[in-house]
Design a protein around this motif. Sequence first.
Motif, PDB file in Angstrom:
ATOM      1  N   SER A   2       0.827  -1.198   0.000  1.00  0.00           N
ATOM      2  CA  SER A   2       0.000   0.000   0.000  1.00  0.00           C
ATOM      3  C   SER A   2       0.865   1.252   0.000  1.00  0.00           C
ATOM      4  CB  SER A   2      -0.911   0.017   1.227  1.00  0.00           C
ATOM      5  OG  SER A   2      -0.145   0.300   2.385  1.00  0.00           O
ATOM      6  N   LEU A   3       0.249   2.362  -0.378  1.00  0.00           N
ATOM      7  CA  LEU A   3       0.956   3.637  -0.391  1.00  0.00           C
ATOM      8  C   LEU A   3       1.461   3.990   0.998  1.00  0.00           C
ATOM      9  CD1 LEU A   3       1.845   6.222  -1.816  1.00  0.00           C
ATOM     10  CD2 LEU A   3      -0.427   7.140  -1.371  1.00  0.00           C
ATOM     11  N   ARG A  55       8.375  15.666  -3.744  1.00  0.00           N
ATOM     12  CA  ARG A  55       8.317  15.324  -5.172  1.00  0.00           C
ATOM     13  C   ARG A  55       9.503  14.466  -5.596  1.00  0.00           C
ATOM     14  NH1 ARG A  55       5.106  16.251  -8.839  1.00  0.00           N
ATOM     15  NH2 ARG A  55       4.077  17.998  -7.840  1.00  0.00           N
ATOM     16  N   PRO A  56      10.748  14.877  -5.322  1.00  0.00           N
ATOM     17  CA  PRO A  56      11.852  13.999  -5.731  1.00  0.00           C
ATOM     18  C   PRO A  56      11.817  12.629  -5.042  1.00  0.00           C
ATOM     19  CG  PRO A  56      12.697  16.131  -4.963  1.00  0.00           C
ATOM     20  CD  PRO A  56      11.227  16.130  -4.790  1.00  0.00           C
ATOM     21  N   GLU A  68       1.758  11.406  -7.982  1.00  0.00           N
ATOM     22  CA  GLU A  68       1.174  12.722  -7.683  1.00  0.00           C
ATOM     23  C   GLU A  68       0.491  12.727  -6.321  1.00  0.00           C
ATOM     24  OE1 GLU A  68       0.891  16.565  -8.077  1.00  0.00           O
ATOM     25  OE2 GLU A  68       1.838  15.323  -9.603  1.00  0.00           O
ATOM     26  N   MET A  69      -0.257  11.655  -6.032  1.00  0.00           N
ATOM     27  CA  MET A  69      -0.920  11.564  -4.736  1.00  0.00           C
ATOM     28  C   MET A  69       0.109  11.492  -3.604  1.00  0.00           C
ATOM     29  SD  MET A  69      -3.659   8.805  -3.179  1.00  0.00           S
ATOM     30  CE  MET A  69      -2.773   7.472  -3.896  1.00  0.00           C
ATOM     31  N   GLY A 127     -10.205  11.461  -0.625  1.00  0.00           N
ATOM     32  CA  GLY A 127      -9.484  10.195  -0.650  1.00  0.00           C
ATOM     33  C   GLY A 127      -8.306  10.166   0.316  1.00  0.00           C
ATOM     34  N   ALA A 128      -7.150   9.735  -0.202  1.00  0.00           N
ATOM     35  CA  ALA A 128      -5.956   9.603   0.636  1.00  0.00           C
ATOM     36  C   ALA A 128      -5.521  10.946   1.222  1.00  0.00           C
ATOM     37  CB  ALA A 128      -4.816   8.990  -0.165  1.00  0.00           C
ATOM     38  N   ALA A 129      -5.696  12.012   0.463  1.00  0.00           N
ATOM     39  CA  ALA A 129      -5.344  13.335   0.994  1.00  0.00           C
ATOM     40  C   ALA A 129      -6.229  13.681   2.188  1.00  0.00           C
ATOM     41  CB  ALA A 129      -5.479  14.400  -0.093  1.00  0.00           C
TER      42      ALA A 129
END
Length: 163
Positions: A2-3, A55-56, A68-69, A127-129
């Motif tokens: 999972s993320l 981001r990196p 992106e998420m 959602g996840a955010a």
Amino acid sequence: MSLARQLAAVGLLPLTVTLVVPGLILWPNGAEGGGWALVLVGAVLVTAGVALVARPLAEVMIGEGLREMATTITPWIALSALLYGLTAYYFGQAFTLGQRTRLLLVAMIVPASANVVLNLLLIPHWGAAGAAITQAVVSTIALVVLGVVAHGVGIVTLKGLKL
């Protein structure tokens, strides 16, 4: 995987907690502690650093479909990890060491209730955010509630805080 597990594998929670825990030693009322402020500053800087390199970090660690998420929620997760470390390892342990665990349970009703409500409100829309934002808000609520209650019953002295 999972993320959340992928982001945890990056070391957000372990790194932040590792920096926070050693410096936030519980000092009994009347005892002098020292050095924890420097560790706290370090933990805040690490949290800010993780947020700034979201981001990196996502480009290296996360697949293109979730990148992106992950970039969006990484700063929220880093903030939540910092707040959780402060809450659990400073105020939470104070209740245990002060043998007031029932009071800890009662005090945690407020953040637990906020968690349920905010998850029901935010996750369907974001959602996840929404889940990440909820965790940051709930961690803040837990930190404040436990701090106020611990200070109010004399478990922890917060110098300069007048309640």
